[in-house]
Design an enzyme around this catalytic site. Structure first.
Site, mmCIF file in Angstrom:
data_model
loop_
_atom_site.group_PDB
_atom_site.id
_atom_site.type_symbol
_atom_site.label_atom_id
_atom_site.label_comp_id
_atom_site.label_asym_id
_atom_site.label_seq_id
_atom_site.Cartn_x
_atom_site.Cartn_y
_atom_site.Cartn_z
ATOM 1 C CG HIS A 8 -0.083 -0.219 2.483
ATOM 2 N ND1 HIS A 8 0.617 0.597 3.010
ATOM 3 C CD2 HIS A 8 -0.287 -1.360 3.449
ATOM 4 C CE1 HIS A 8 1.105 0.164 4.184
ATOM 5 N NE2 HIS A 8 0.658 -0.994 4.544
ATOM 6 C CG HIS A 11 4.425 -1.545 1.990
ATOM 7 N ND1 HIS A 11 2.966 -1.938 1.951
ATOM 8 C CD2 HIS A 11 4.806 -2.566 2.941
ATOM 9 C CE1 HIS A 11 2.809 -3.090 2.686
ATOM 10 N NE2 HIS A 11 3.641 -3.159 3.738
HETATM 11 P P1 AMP Z 1 5.003 -5.307 6.589
HETATM 12 O O1 AMP Z 1 4.688 -5.552 5.015
HETATM 13 O O2 AMP Z 1 3.552 -5.098 7.277
HETATM 14 O O3 AMP Z 1 6.173 -6.239 7.130
HETATM 15 O O4 AMP Z 1 5.694 -3.796 6.343
HETATM 16 C C1 AMP Z 1 6.880 -3.760 5.649
HETATM 17 C C2 AMP Z 1 7.622 -2.504 6.113
HETATM 18 O O5 AMP Z 1 6.633 -1.379 5.644
HETATM 19 C C3 AMP Z 1 8.010 -2.298 7.597
HETATM 20 O O6 AMP Z 1 9.062 -1.820 7.653
HETATM 21 C C4 AMP Z 1 6.584 -1.591 8.123
HETATM 22 O O7 AMP Z 1 7.098 -0.581 8.971
HETATM 23 C C5 AMP Z 1 6.492 -0.401 6.791
HETATM 24 N N1 AMP Z 1 5.168 0.031 6.826
HETATM 25 C C6 AMP Z 1 4.012 -0.430 6.860
HETATM 26 N N2 AMP Z 1 3.043 0.307 7.098
HETATM 27 C C7 AMP Z 1 3.438 1.698 6.987
HETATM 28 C C8 AMP Z 1 3.067 2.811 7.077
HETATM 29 N N3 AMP Z 1 1.737 3.198 7.043
HETATM 30 N N4 AMP Z 1 3.779 3.859 6.834
HETATM 31 C C9 AMP Z 1 5.011 3.661 6.768
HETATM 32 N N5 AMP Z 1 5.637 2.503 6.618
HETATM 33 C C10 AMP Z 1 5.134 1.444 6.818
#
Ligand code: AMP
Length: 259
Positions: A8, A11
């Site tokens: 999203h 990311h």
């Molecule tokens: P995930 O796919 O949930 O493991 O997230 C992958 C990376 O994206 C991680 O480093 C998360 O902290 C980052 N991330 C997820 N949501 C957000 C957001 N709303 N804003 C900034 N970074 C994000």
């Protein structure tokens, strides 16, 4: 940039930042089984792989690494990374083994890709603290870059799990960021007692009896240990359940910053 996919705009922020700062950008898409403490959460986690690949190519990513479970774990995993103290509180307390799974897979991904820099979101602040400590303590030759949380206009932090909320649950969800903002306002206007601040934030959350609060804590930004008296920057972090969906969020608060 390690991700679990279902990409999203949050990311997207990480990818944009990495794109600006590097000649080559690699995104991994891997729903890591060893960091899930509940099999229903693992099973339900969205995996829109072709959308994710398209998202990455639109954003100018050079390589997508989307390994299978067998590629990442060809035999039973016997070596694990444990980051003590930093991983004990908050999510660590309620998701046994979660950060051991995260630290282990991130070290594997860093060893496979060998990036100069790795990008992580402030949204998962404890994860970021765990990764920073792991790479520092184990002399991993990588620079960890933190990217601020991207939010919807009503304050809800973007998350792959938001798409699992019903319209009614989605309407309630911004209460978590409102509770954190309440704490930030109190801290910025000079309140220093963590107990009183937590009490006020919990009052905001309790306006919605439909949600269940898992934790709401005030911790040191690096060691993630509980703070009683606020004398410097702290992180206020919370986890709530709305129906079957668990949401987390946090904000950095600086005493006196707005007073
Ligand atoms: P995930 O796919 O949930 O493991 O997230 C992958 C990376 O994206 C991680 O480093 C998360 O902290 C980052 N991330 C997820 N949501 C957000 C957001 N709303 N804003 C900034 N970074 C994000």
């Amino acid at each position: 940039m390690p991700t679990m996919g279902a990409l999203h705009a949050g990311h997207g922020r990480l990818i944009e930042t990495a794109r600006r700062e590097n000649a080559c950008v690699v995104v991994s898409l891997f729903v890591n089984p060893i960091q899930f403490d509940r099999s229903d959460d693992y099973d339900r986690y969205p995996r829109p792989i072709s959308n994710d690949v398209e998202f990455c190519s639109r954003m100018g990513v050079d390589f997508v690494f989307a390994p299978s479970i067998e590629e990442m774990y060809p035999r039973p995993q016997r070596a694990f990374v444990e980051v003590t103290e930093v991983s004990e509180r908050l999510c660590g307390q309620f998701r046994p083994g979660h950060f051991r799974g995260v630290a282990t897979v991130v070290l594997k991904l860093l060893n496979i890709v060998q990036p100069d820099r790795a990008y992580f979101g402030e949204k998962d602040a404890q994860q970021l603290a765990v990764i920073r400590r792991m790479t520092a303590d184990l002399n991993v030759p990588v620079t960890i870059v933190e990217v601020p949380t991207l939010r919807e206009s009503d304050g809800l932090a973007l998350s792959s799990r938001n798409q699992l909320l019903s319209p009614e649950e989605r309407r309630i969800a911004p209460v978590l960021s409102r509770a954190l903002e309440k704490a930030r306002d109190l801290i910025s206007t000079g309140e220093t007692r963590a107990d009183g601040i937590k009490h006020e934030s919990l009052r905001v959350l309790n306006e919605h009896p439909e949600i269940r609060v898992e934790y709401l804590e005030i911790v040191g930004p690096e060691d993630m240990q509980l703070v009683d008296e606020i004398t410097g920057p702290v992180r206020v972090a919370g986890a709530i359940w709305i129906g079957k969906i668990r949401l987390i969020d946090n904000i950095l608060c600086v005493p006196g910053a707005g007073g």
